[in-house]
Design a protein around this motif. Structure first.
Motif, PDB file in Angstrom:
ATOM      1  N   SER A  51       0.816  -1.221   0.000  1.00 36.55           N
ATOM      2  CA  SER A  51       0.000   0.000   0.000  1.00 36.55           C
ATOM      3  C   SER A  51       0.845   1.264   0.000  1.00 36.55           C
ATOM      4  CB  SER A  51      -0.928  -0.003   1.213  1.00 36.55           C
ATOM      5  OG  SER A  51      -0.177   0.078   2.418  1.00 36.55           O
ATOM      6  N   ASN A  52       2.180   1.112  -0.003  1.00 36.08           N
ATOM      7  CA  ASN A  52       3.055   2.286   0.082  1.00 36.08           C
ATOM      8  C   ASN A  52       2.687   3.108   1.321  1.00 36.08           C
ATOM      9  OD1 ASN A  52       5.198   3.840  -0.908  1.00 36.08           O
ATOM     10  ND2 ASN A  52       3.830   5.232  -1.999  1.00 36.08           N
ATOM     11  N   GLY A  53       2.691   2.412   2.472  1.00 32.90           N
ATOM     12  CA  GLY A  53       2.148   2.961   3.711  1.00 32.90           C
ATOM     13  C   GLY A  53       2.869   4.192   4.209  1.00 32.90           C
ATOM     14  N   ALA A  54       2.140   4.968   5.000  1.00 30.70           N
ATOM     15  CA  ALA A  54       2.677   6.188   5.601  1.00 30.70           C
ATOM     16  C   ALA A  54       3.380   5.855   6.906  1.00 30.70           C
ATOM     17  CB  ALA A  54       1.563   7.201   5.841  1.00 30.70           C
ATOM     18  N   HIS A  55       4.487   6.550   7.163  1.00 37.47           N
ATOM     19  CA  HIS A  55       5.217   6.346   8.414  1.00 37.47           C
ATOM     20  C   HIS A  55       4.615   7.152   9.563  1.00 37.47           C
ATOM     21  CE1 HIS A  55       8.460   5.376   5.369  1.00 37.47           C
ATOM     22  NE2 HIS A  55       8.415   4.282   6.102  1.00 37.47           N
ATOM     23  N   VAL A  56       3.964   8.254   9.262  1.00 40.58           N
ATOM     24  CA  VAL A  56       3.357   9.104  10.290  1.00 40.58           C
ATOM     25  C   VAL A  56       1.988   9.543   9.791  1.00 40.58           C
ATOM     26  CG1 VAL A  56       3.554  11.208  11.657  1.00 40.58           C
ATOM     27  CG2 VAL A  56       5.616   9.945  11.049  1.00 40.58           C
ATOM     28  N   TRP A  57       0.985   9.451  10.686  1.00 38.17           N
ATOM     29  CA  TRP A  57      -0.331  10.015  10.418  1.00 38.17           C
ATOM     30  C   TRP A  57      -0.542  11.177  11.383  1.00 38.17           C
ATOM     31  CZ3 TRP A  57      -3.549   9.030   6.469  1.00 38.17           C
ATOM     32  CH2 TRP A  57      -3.369   7.849   5.739  1.00 38.17           C
ATOM     33  N   ILE A  58      -0.860  12.346  10.853  1.00 34.36           N
ATOM     34  CA  ILE A  58      -1.058  13.548  11.671  1.00 34.36           C
ATOM     35  C   ILE A  58      -2.480  14.052  11.444  1.00 34.36           C
ATOM     36  CG2 ILE A  58      -0.316  15.914  12.112  1.00 34.36           C
ATOM     37  CD1 ILE A  58       2.469  15.135  11.226  1.00 34.36           C
ATOM     38  N   GLN A  59      -3.235  14.124  12.520  1.00 35.10           N
ATOM     39  CA  GLN A  59      -4.605  14.636  12.452  1.00 35.10           C
ATOM     40  C   GLN A  59      -4.599  16.075  12.958  1.00 35.10           C
ATOM     41  OE1 GLN A  59      -7.479  11.986  14.054  1.00 35.10           O
ATOM     42  NE2 GLN A  59      -9.210  13.376  13.815  1.00 35.10           N
ATOM     43  N   THR A  60      -5.197  16.972  12.170  1.00 34.72           N
ATOM     44  CA  THR A  60      -5.172  18.396  12.479  1.00 34.72           C
ATOM     45  C   THR A  60      -6.592  18.935  12.529  1.00 34.72           C
ATOM     46  OG1 THR A  60      -5.108  19.154  10.170  1.00 34.72           O
ATOM     47  CG2 THR A  60      -3.003  18.534  11.187  1.00 34.72           C
ATOM     48  N   THR A  61      -6.697  20.187  12.919  1.00 33.23           N
ATOM     49  CA  THR A  61      -7.992  20.866  12.883  1.00 33.23           C
ATOM     50  C   THR A  61      -8.387  21.122  11.427  1.00 33.23           C
ATOM     51  OG1 THR A  61      -6.894  23.013  13.066  1.00 33.23           O
ATOM     52  CG2 THR A  61      -7.586  21.938  15.118  1.00 33.23           C
ATOM     53  N   ALA A  62      -9.658  21.487  11.228  1.00 31.05           N
ATOM     54  CA  ALA A  62     -10.165  21.644   9.864  1.00 31.05           C
ATOM     55  C   ALA A  62      -9.541  22.835   9.139  1.00 31.05           C
ATOM     56  CB  ALA A  62     -11.689  21.779   9.899  1.00 31.05           C
ATOM     57  N   ARG A 219     -22.773  15.469   3.913  1.00 26.95           N
ATOM     58  CA  ARG A 219     -24.121  15.189   4.389  1.00 26.95           C
ATOM     59  C   ARG A 219     -24.113  14.631   5.808  1.00 26.95           C
ATOM     60  NH1 ARG A 219     -25.241  14.443  -1.226  1.00 26.95           N
ATOM     61  NH2 ARG A 219     -24.247  12.409  -1.352  1.00 26.95           N
ATOM     62  N   VAL A 220     -23.108  13.828   6.132  1.00 26.43           N
ATOM     63  CA  VAL A 220     -23.029  13.263   7.491  1.00 26.43           C
ATOM     64  C   VAL A 220     -22.616  14.335   8.493  1.00 26.43           C
ATOM     65  CG1 VAL A 220     -21.851  11.580   8.960  1.00 26.43           C
ATOM     66  CG2 VAL A 220     -22.532  10.941   6.639  1.00 26.43           C
ATOM     67  N   ALA A 221     -21.671  15.206   8.126  1.00 28.63           N
ATOM     68  CA  ALA A 221     -21.175  16.260   9.029  1.00 28.63           C
ATOM     69  C   ALA A 221     -21.251  17.586   8.283  1.00 28.63           C
ATOM     70  CB  ALA A 221     -19.749  15.951   9.465  1.00 28.63           C
ATOM     71  N   PRO A 222     -22.431  18.231   8.268  1.00 26.22           N
ATOM     72  CA  PRO A 222     -22.595  19.448   7.456  1.00 26.22           C
ATOM     73  C   PRO A 222     -21.900  20.676   8.029  1.00 26.22           C
ATOM     74  CG  PRO A 222     -24.607  18.968   8.680  1.00 26.22           C
ATOM     75  CD  PRO A 222     -23.686  17.820   8.918  1.00 26.22           C
ATOM     76  N   GLU A 223     -21.584  20.702   9.337  1.00 29.87           N
ATOM     77  CA  GLU A 223     -20.987  21.874   9.946  1.00 29.87           C
ATOM     78  C   GLU A 223     -19.464  21.764   9.917  1.00 29.87           C
ATOM     79  OE1 GLU A 223     -22.785  24.370  10.765  1.00 29.87           O
ATOM     80  OE2 GLU A 223     -24.706  23.354  10.452  1.00 29.87           O
ATOM     81  N   SER A 224     -18.816  22.908   9.687  1.00 29.22           N
ATOM     82  CA  SER A 224     -17.349  22.899   9.585  1.00 29.22           C
ATOM     83  C   SER A 224     -16.681  22.550  10.905  1.00 29.22           C
ATOM     84  CB  SER A 224     -16.857  24.275   9.102  1.00 29.22           C
ATOM     85  OG  SER A 224     -17.248  25.296  10.020  1.00 29.22           O
ATOM     86  N   ASP A 225     -17.326  22.879  12.047  1.00 25.28           N
ATOM     87  CA  ASP A 225     -16.703  22.568  13.333  1.00 25.28           C
ATOM     88  C   ASP A 225     -16.807  21.083  13.676  1.00 25.28           C
ATOM     89  OD1 ASP A 225     -19.418  22.483  13.692  1.00 25.28           O
ATOM     90  OD2 ASP A 225     -19.448  23.711  15.515  1.00 25.28           O
ATOM     91  N   GLN A 226     -17.495  20.305  12.839  1.00 20.49           N
ATOM     92  CA  GLN A 226     -17.582  18.865  13.043  1.00 20.49           C
ATOM     93  C   GLN A 226     -16.500  18.102  12.267  1.00 20.49           C
ATOM     94  OE1 GLN A 226     -21.544  18.100  11.660  1.00 20.49           O
ATOM     95  NE2 GLN A 226     -22.532  18.917  13.497  1.00 20.49           N
ATOM     96  N   LEU A 227     -15.701  18.818  11.516  1.00 21.71           N
ATOM     97  CA  LEU A 227     -14.704  18.199  10.648  1.00 21.71           C
ATOM     98  C   LEU A 227     -13.286  18.404  11.177  1.00 21.71           C
ATOM     99  CD1 LEU A 227     -16.084  19.270   7.143  1.00 21.71           C
ATOM    100  CD2 LEU A 227     -16.369  17.056   8.264  1.00 21.71           C
ATOM    101  N   GLU A 228     -12.414  17.507  10.808  1.00 24.51           N
ATOM    102  CA  GLU A 228     -10.980  17.622  11.041  1.00 24.51           C
ATOM    103  C   GLU A 228     -10.268  17.152   9.783  1.00 24.51           C
ATOM    104  OE1 GLU A 228     -10.401  15.296  14.575  1.00 24.51           O
ATOM    105  OE2 GLU A 228     -10.720  16.997  15.921  1.00 24.51           O
ATOM    106  N   GLN A 229      -8.950  17.121   9.812  1.00 26.16           N
ATOM    107  CA  GLN A 229      -8.171  16.655   8.676  1.00 26.16           C
ATOM    108  C   GLN A 229      -7.145  15.630   9.150  1.00 26.16           C
ATOM    109  OE1 GLN A 229      -7.104  19.879   5.538  1.00 26.16           O
ATOM    110  NE2 GLN A 229      -7.045  20.946   7.493  1.00 26.16           N
ATOM    111  N   ILE A 230      -6.746  14.763   8.248  1.00 24.82           N
ATOM    112  CA  ILE A 230      -5.690  13.793   8.541  1.00 24.82           C
ATOM    113  C   ILE A 230      -4.857  13.614   7.282  1.00 24.82           C
ATOM    114  CG2 ILE A 230      -7.056  11.748   7.917  1.00 24.82           C
ATOM    115  CD1 ILE A 230      -5.665  10.332  10.294  1.00 24.82           C
ATOM    116  N   ILE A 231      -3.541  13.505   7.458  1.00 22.31           N
ATOM    117  CA  ILE A 231      -2.625  13.351   6.334  1.00 22.31           C
ATOM    118  C   ILE A 231      -1.558  12.328   6.712  1.00 22.31           C
ATOM    119  CG2 ILE A 231      -1.175  15.286   7.091  1.00 22.31           C
ATOM    120  CD1 ILE A 231      -0.607  15.868   4.142  1.00 22.31           C
ATOM    121  N   GLY A 232      -1.195  11.492   5.763  1.00 22.85           N
ATOM    122  CA  GLY A 232      -0.154  10.501   5.968  1.00 22.85           C
ATOM    123  C   GLY A 232       1.139  10.923   5.302  1.00 22.85           C
TER     124      GLY A 232
END
Length: 795
Positions: A51-62, A219-232
């Protein structure tokens, strides 16, 4: 040389058989160790590579610029930032927490999910309209098959990670009922199941992963404060994870980082108990190999002393020292080769047919590329060790003089030991007194024999300690840091209503509210679990081997893994960050923590509430009565709440090690064979060294039975001395090794349990009785032989 070797083997059949069987058992243990180590790591490694995996996963604010992390120094490549939202999914009454990620119809190049069933997302997998508005704010039930078909027509597509799909019993075509962050209910149709190299789903600890189209996520999370981001991030140097996270914190700011996970954590999570099983088998196998090598060395030394006349004659007629050394070396190398071949053949043929995890590990191992050379390397290494030990012991043959010096006819007078004089004064039976004197007449040889026999007994005691620890932790999970049997989550229910439902059950002795949050350590290089359990006036019964439980505000206890991670000790203050808010806590104790590699900081729910981390309980831990059945109580709670409670049993990690019990029993058998081989050597040496004494005993009037009793008593005293040395030392070594493993795994020291005194007394008694039984036949043969004082007895 060949005729002499055959004659020697015929004269020592039992000893040769014991050595072959012991060597075969050792090879089986070492090969199974390699299989379990590969069983834990190889599946994850395969997925990570493909899968060409990621060494680090970082979850951030939206609102963080997560895409900027792809340009950091040391980052080879990166997945695109995924928008994420937390949700709860349900299928046929089974619930799970899940992290939904907004992905496109083309999988990412880095950390690419490997679809194993179904297909990846397509543009036409979007429902085109929000289902949550039609469903309102209520909760959808599991429904009938007709409702599933109706929901599938208006459902967005989702690809589930394989571990959460297994937990839900979900497969392509199923329709999941998803509760978004605002409580609204939506339908998602499973289009595929995929594998990833991230941490697997764990109820109440790690959410599962699901990939949906961006419109479906909106549709599941319509508000921006309900979201976050994640990057590998995939790094140039996989070991440079801490430095990469620090650069990410500098780039985005510490208030923008939510959680961090690394490939080491994911690999450890995937290995589970397989790695520990492999390490245990490897440790005991190598220890048994050492004991077998010592037994071989003792057997050769004893045989050389018994064949001094033959060796002298062979040298006198022209044999070189090298030829004599090769004779002993070839004989014992052949025995070792036979044992190694038998062990390897048994493991390769019968291993895949074993039940449970043993057979599964062997079948997987045989399909891996490493299996082409490891089953050859392990037996070869063991054979080389046995050969090296044999060569060192056989080197003495070359130093034997071709004209040995005769021993004096009248030995030098030695003062009778005080123990023997006192025994004679007590009028003890002559067989016991003479047996004691014969067993410990030569201090150097007696100590060597006791030491060689004590080694397998020490290892058997260590095995008993490991067995006792596993048994106690399985039947008394509170000693493993798991005092509660069930965890309950009431999604959408009032906290007071949940508490009333729980306390009304007669089997529930206590219900402790709790909450968890992921916290960043100082420097934002790692994520830990901050957990609040119980209240100040009703604390949770944590297992505290060091320090004390938290009683006041801002007090906490830490697992060994967290103490090692932060390089702190009990009594220090620590600062962690939850959602950008700092939490300063005083560590007042160390707790036994089987979860998250011990990287857990536990305090009371009141402390988390005061810090603004958890205003309300997120779950309840239930402590049940001793005779209560957790499965029955869980079913009763779910039925009484009409499925509105998510009730799960808290897993005991000791259950993953259940397969080791059969292996430990096999190791005891192997060690017993090594001990029997050493006893055979001791008996043969005793009979040979006391041939002249037998003449004297017969001359002074001892009957054949009394002479047999003298030989048997000497062997019994040697075995008793070895048991009294090996057993206590084994108890100490067992506790040290188990606590060492506990500290290294993050659980913490304090879980070791000593074997019961009854078991130790039975072990000592079995060793002595076994030694007496084994020595009866050689002693009878020695008495029946014609005793003559010849020149050979004086050499």
């Amino acid at each position: 040389m060949g005729r002499w070797m055959r004659a020697d083997l015929r004269a020592h059949r039992g000893e040769a058989l014991f050595l072959v069987l012991a060597t075969a058992g050792i090879i089986v243990s070492l090969l199974l160790s390699g299989a379990f180590l590969a069983y834990g790591a190889s599946p994850w490694q395969r997925v990570f590579t493909e899968s060409n995996g990621a060494h680090v996963w970082i979850q951030t604010t939206a609102d963080a610029d997560a895409g900027a992390l792809a340009g950091l120094d040391g980052v080879e490549s990166a997945s695109r930032p995924f928008s994420t939202a937390s949700a709860s999914v349900e299928l046929d009454g089974t619930r799970a927490r899940i992290q939904l990620r907004g992905a496109g119809p083309t999988p990412p190049e880095v950390a690419r999910p490997l679809v194993t069933d179904g297909r990846w997302l397509k543009d036409d997998d979007s429902a085109g309209a929000a289902v949550g508005a039609a469903a309102g704010k209520g909760r959808a039930s599991a429904g009938t098959s007709g409702e599933h078909r109706a929901g599938a027509k208006a459902a967005d597509g989702v690809v589930l990670e394989s571990s959460v799909a297994r937990a839900l019993w979900a497969e392509p075509g199923d329709v999941l009922h998803v509760s978004g962050p605002d409580g609204s209910v939506h339908n998602l149709r499973v289009t595929g199941v995929a594998e990833t190299a991230e941490e697997h789903y764990s109820p109440g600890r790690t959410p599962g992963v699901g990939w949906v189209l961006p419109k479906a996520l909106q549709r599941v999370a319509p508000e921006s404060d309900q979201l976050e981001q994640i990057i590998g991030l995939r790094l140039d140097d996989p070991e440079d994870t801490d430095f990469a996270v620090q650069r990410a914190v500098t780039e985005l700011g510490d208030d923008q980082i939510v959680t961090v996970s690394t490939w080491q954590q994911a690999r450890h999570d995937a290995e589970g108990g397989g790695r520990l099983l492999g390490l245990l088998l490897g440790l005991f196998g190598l220890s048994a190999l050492l004991a077998a090598s010592l037994a071989v060395a003792g057997a050769i030394s004893t045989r050389i002393r018994g064949h001094l006349r033959d060796i002298a004659i062979l040298k006198a007629i022209g044999f070189t020292p090298g030829q004599l050394i090769r004779t002993f070396l070839l004989e014992h190398t052949a025995l070792g080769l036979l044992g190694v071949a038998c062990g390897a053949l048994l493991t390769e043929t019968l291993g895949p047919r074993m039940p449970g995890r043993l057979g599964e590990a062997m079948r997987l191992w045989q399909a891996l590329p490493a299996h082409a050379w490891v089953p050859l390397a392990i037996p070869l290494g063991a054979l080389l060790l046995i050969t090296g030990t044999t060569a060192l012991a056989a080197w003495r043959v070359g130093r034997v003089s071709p004209v040995p010096v005769a021993r004096p006819a009248t030995p030098a007078v030695r003062r009778m030991p005080g123990t023997v004089r006192r025994a004679l004064g007590l009028r003890l039976p002559p067989a016991l007194v003479l047996g004691w004197r014969g067993a410990f007449h030569s201090r150097a040889r007696s100590c060597a024999a006791v030491a060689r026999l004590a080694v397998p007994l020490l290892l058997i005691t260590v095995v008993l300690g490991a067995w006792t620890t596993l048994d106690r932790l399985e039947h008394n999970p509170e000693k493993a840091g798991i005092p509660a049997a069930l965890t309950v989550r009431g999604d959408g229910l009032d906290d007071d209503a949940v508490r009333r439902m729980l306390t009304d059950r007669p089997e529930v002795s206590a219900a402790y509210p709790g909450a968890e949050a992921k916290a960043l350590v100082p420097g934002q290089t790692s994520t830990i679990t901050l957990r609040g359990l119980g209240k100040d006036r009703d604390p949770y019964p944590l297992t505290i081997p060091e320090g004390r439980a938290p009683h006041r505000s801002h007090e906490a206890v830490a697992g060994q893994g967290l103490l090692d991670l932060l390089h702190v000790k009990v009594g220090d203050w620590v600062r962690v960050t939850v959602g950008g808010d700092p939490q300063v806590l005083h560590i007042v104790g160390r707790s036994i923590e089987p979860e998250d590699d011990g990287r857990v900081l536990s305090t009371t729910l009141d402390t988390l509430r005061d810090g603004g981390v958890a205003p309300h309980p997120g779950f309840y831990h239930l402590v049940l009565d001793e005779d209560a059945d957790p499965a029955a109580v869980a079913a009763g709670l779910s039925s009484a709440a009409d499925g509105r409670l998510d009730v799960r049993e808290i897993p005991n990690p000791v259950h993953e090690l259940s397969a080791v019990r059969g292996v430990l029993g096999g190791l005891v058998t192997v060690l017993a064979l090594i001990g029997l081989a050493e006893l055979s050597t001791t008996i043969a040496a005793g009979v040979r060294d006391r041939r002249r004494d037998l003449l004297a005993l017969k001359a002074i009037g001892l009957t054949p039975r009394q002479i047999i009793a003298v030989i048997v008593a000497g062997t019994g005293f040697t075995a008793l001395a070895a048991a009294l040395v090996g057993t206590p030392v084994g108890v100490l070594v067992s506790g040290w090794l188990i606590d060492l493993q506990g500290r290294s795994s993050g659980i913490g020291a304090g879980i070791a349990q000593q074997p019961p005194l009854t078991a130790l007394f039975v072990l000592v008694g079995a060793v002595v009785l076994g030694a007496v039984a084994v020595s009866l036949l050689p002693a009878s043969r020695a008495v029946r032989q014609r005793l003559a004082d010849t020149l050979g007895d004086s050499l």
